[in-house]
Design an enzyme around this catalytic site. Structure first.
Site, short mmCIF file in Angstrom:
data_model
loop_
_atom_site.label_atom_id
_atom_site.label_comp_id
_atom_site.label_asym_id
_atom_site.label_seq_id
_atom_site.Cartn_x
_atom_site.Cartn_y
_atom_site.Cartn_z
N LYS A 46 62.46 76.30 21.43
CA LYS A 46 61.92 75.00 21.42
C LYS A 46 62.26 74.29 22.94
O LYS A 46 61.46 73.45 23.35
CB LYS A 46 62.52 74.24 20.51
C1 LIG Z 1 61.34 76.25 15.21
C2 LIG Z 1 61.75 77.51 14.95
C3 LIG Z 1 60.83 78.42 14.42
C4 LIG Z 1 59.66 78.18 13.84
O1 LIG Z 1 58.60 77.55 14.84
P1 LIG Z 1 57.28 76.84 14.41
O2 LIG Z 1 56.77 76.56 15.65
O3 LIG Z 1 57.84 75.75 13.67
O4 LIG Z 1 56.31 77.74 13.60
C5 LIG Z 1 61.24 79.84 14.43
N1 LIG Z 1 62.42 80.22 15.05
C6 LIG Z 1 63.34 79.25 15.41
C7 LIG Z 1 64.43 79.83 16.00
C8 LIG Z 1 63.03 77.97 15.66
O5 LIG Z 1 63.91 77.16 16.27
#
Ligand SMILES: *Cc1c(COP(=O)(O)O)cnc(C)c1O
Length: 468
Positions: free
Chosen positions: A109
């Protein structure tokens, strides 16, 4: 480029307006009016650095930013990553692993939220405005968003997390940031409660306007956009290495944001054979892609908490395309899901971009163990879900790129559980242990949260909520 709401109301917006607005006023999500086809640019793009590639892709969508400003925002955002390639690809056993965890909070993210933080700062400086970000997190968004905007003058951030349902490390990463503009709220409920509260606050248009609410959840188009870049970057690296024409991507999925960026990349002409959607036990999306049935269940806690989601907010964007950009039909679908909790799609409506599977806790553990024992490579539990499902969709001559969405040290307990060894470490995580923290506890009630936010903004003082 103009942006329109999936629900079809209101006039179209510019890029800057879109990212400042976040959630459309009619409750829909923004999408670009058209998706540019870049097939004829792939060859020249394939030799670019991450930042140059990001500039090429983003400037197609962010065409109301001056080139120099966009460049500066990109350089600043990706300059803080600890790997010079930003998102390197490594070959491990049968897979190519796209490491997305070299940012400040060790989860993918950061790729989008560093960009968004710098973008907000630029736009707010330009128009002399301020913003109060309200966000829900299942664990990783919160810290990445906080690190994206901490210490910035024109921005406050309020992060709602389900109290006691995020990992200890995730909680500390958020609550150890003591900047004056950062507020952490532990909500006594689930992530879906937190997400619903945020939706309600944005749905209250008076509140939203008066307090200049801003969104950093993956409903913000700028996040999707930033994530599109690494699909291109990774496909190019793997094509270079293998000579393959097409690639597959395996994506551990929660809110459908990350994999939706892959879908956009595919629409733009990147030769993606299939997007492999991987869920944990919270498998509404993998059931949908396998059966056409979209049925909400209860959220079950797993080893991959950032994927413990039932109602994936970005899925609306995909359904909008599936409806043939028919907002009336989309609204009907969304209402049915909301009222009845289930919707049966006609299989012919499913397109061929996706295949999907579920990696349960047992498979997650077995996969972490296998990759550690066979290849001395540690997968975090989210990545392991993706890798477990990837194994079900291997195809000869089509390389599989698995997205590694978090550093294993973020989920050290799960790693220990799987391998029997205490081996997942990172200095950024070790350092958290001794730091002071701050958070407030609040009921899962949008009125309570609204009052808290109002109080903090207006009084700008202590005395709102209960400190813990
Ligand atoms: C947020 C997250 C996901 C999922 O991603 P999305 O965009 O919500 O589908 C998967 N793995 C990790 C480590 C995350 O932080």
């Amino acid at each position: 480029m103009r942006y329109v709401s999936t629900r079809g109301e209101g006039s179209s917006l510019s890029f800057k307006e879109t990212i400042l607005t976040g959630l459309a006023r009619d409750g829909g999500l923004f999408l670009p009016e058209e998706i540019p086809d870049v097939s004829d640019k792939l060859e020249s793009w394939s030799v670019m650095t991450y930042s140059d590639l990001a500039f090429e892709i983003m400037s197609l969508y962010a065409d109301d930013l001056p080139d120099s400003a966009l460049r500066a925002i990109i350089d600043k955002s990706y300059g803080v990553f600890r790997h010079e390639e930003v998102t390197p690809v490594v070959s491990v056993g049968p897979l190519h692993i796209l490491e997305l965890f070299h940012g400040p909070t060790l989860a993918f993210k950061d790729v989008a939220l560093q960009f968004l933080g710098n973008l907000f700062e630029y736009v707010l400086e330009e128009n002399g405005n301020e913003m109060n970000i309200v966000a829900a997190t299942s664990g990783d968004t919160g810290s990445a968003a906080i690190y994206g905007v901490r210490g910035r003058d024109r921005i406050r951030i309020f992060v709602l997390h389900p109290n006691g349902r995020v990992s200890d490390v995730q909680e500390r990463q958020m609550t150890s940031v003591l900047d004056d503009n950062v507020f952490n709220l532990g909500v006594t409920g689930t992530f879906d409660d937190c997400q619903n509260i945020v939706k309600e606050l944005f749905g209250d248009l008076d509140f939203r306007d008066k307090y200049k609410l801003g969104a950093v959840n993956s409903i913000n188009w700028a996040r999707v956009l930033a994530q599109v870049v690494y699909y291109f970057y990774a496909a190019f690296r793997v094509q270079e290495k293998t000579g393959a024409e097409k690639v597959r991507f395996a994506v551990p999925t929660g809110n459908f944001g990350d994999i939706f960026a892959g879908y956009i990349a595919r629409q733009m002409g990147l030769p993606i054979d299939k997007l492999v959607l991987a869920t944990n036990e919270n498998d509404i999306l993998s059931r949908y892609f396998n059966t056409g049935e979209y049925t909400l269940g209860e959220v079950a806690p797993t080893l991959s908490p950032s994927m413990d989601i039932q109602l994936a907010s970005n899925f609306e964007r995909y359904l909008y395309y599936l409806s043939g950009k028919d907002s009336a039909k989309l609204k009907e679908w969304m209402t049915t899901v909301k009222d009845k909790g289930t919707l049966k799609f006609d299989p012919v409506q499913c397109d061929d971009s996706f295949v999907a599977g579920r990696g349960d806790t047992e498979m997650t553990i077995a996969t972490i163990k296998e990759y550690w024992q066979e290849y001395a490579y540690l997968l975090d539990p989210h990545t392991a879900v993706g890798v477990a499902v990837a194994a079900q969709f291997m195809k000869e001559d089509v390389p599989m790129i698995a997205l590694a969405t978090a550093h294993p040290a973020k989920f050290g307990d799960a790693i220990k559980h799987a391998t029997g060894e205490d081996i997942a470490h990172h200095e950024l995580i070790e350092e958290l242990a001794g730091l002071p923290t701050r958070k407030e506890i609040a009921a899962a009630d949008s009125q309570v949260i609204a009052d808290f936010i109002r109080c903090k903004i207006e009084a700008n003082a202590a005395g709102c909520g209960h400190s813990a």
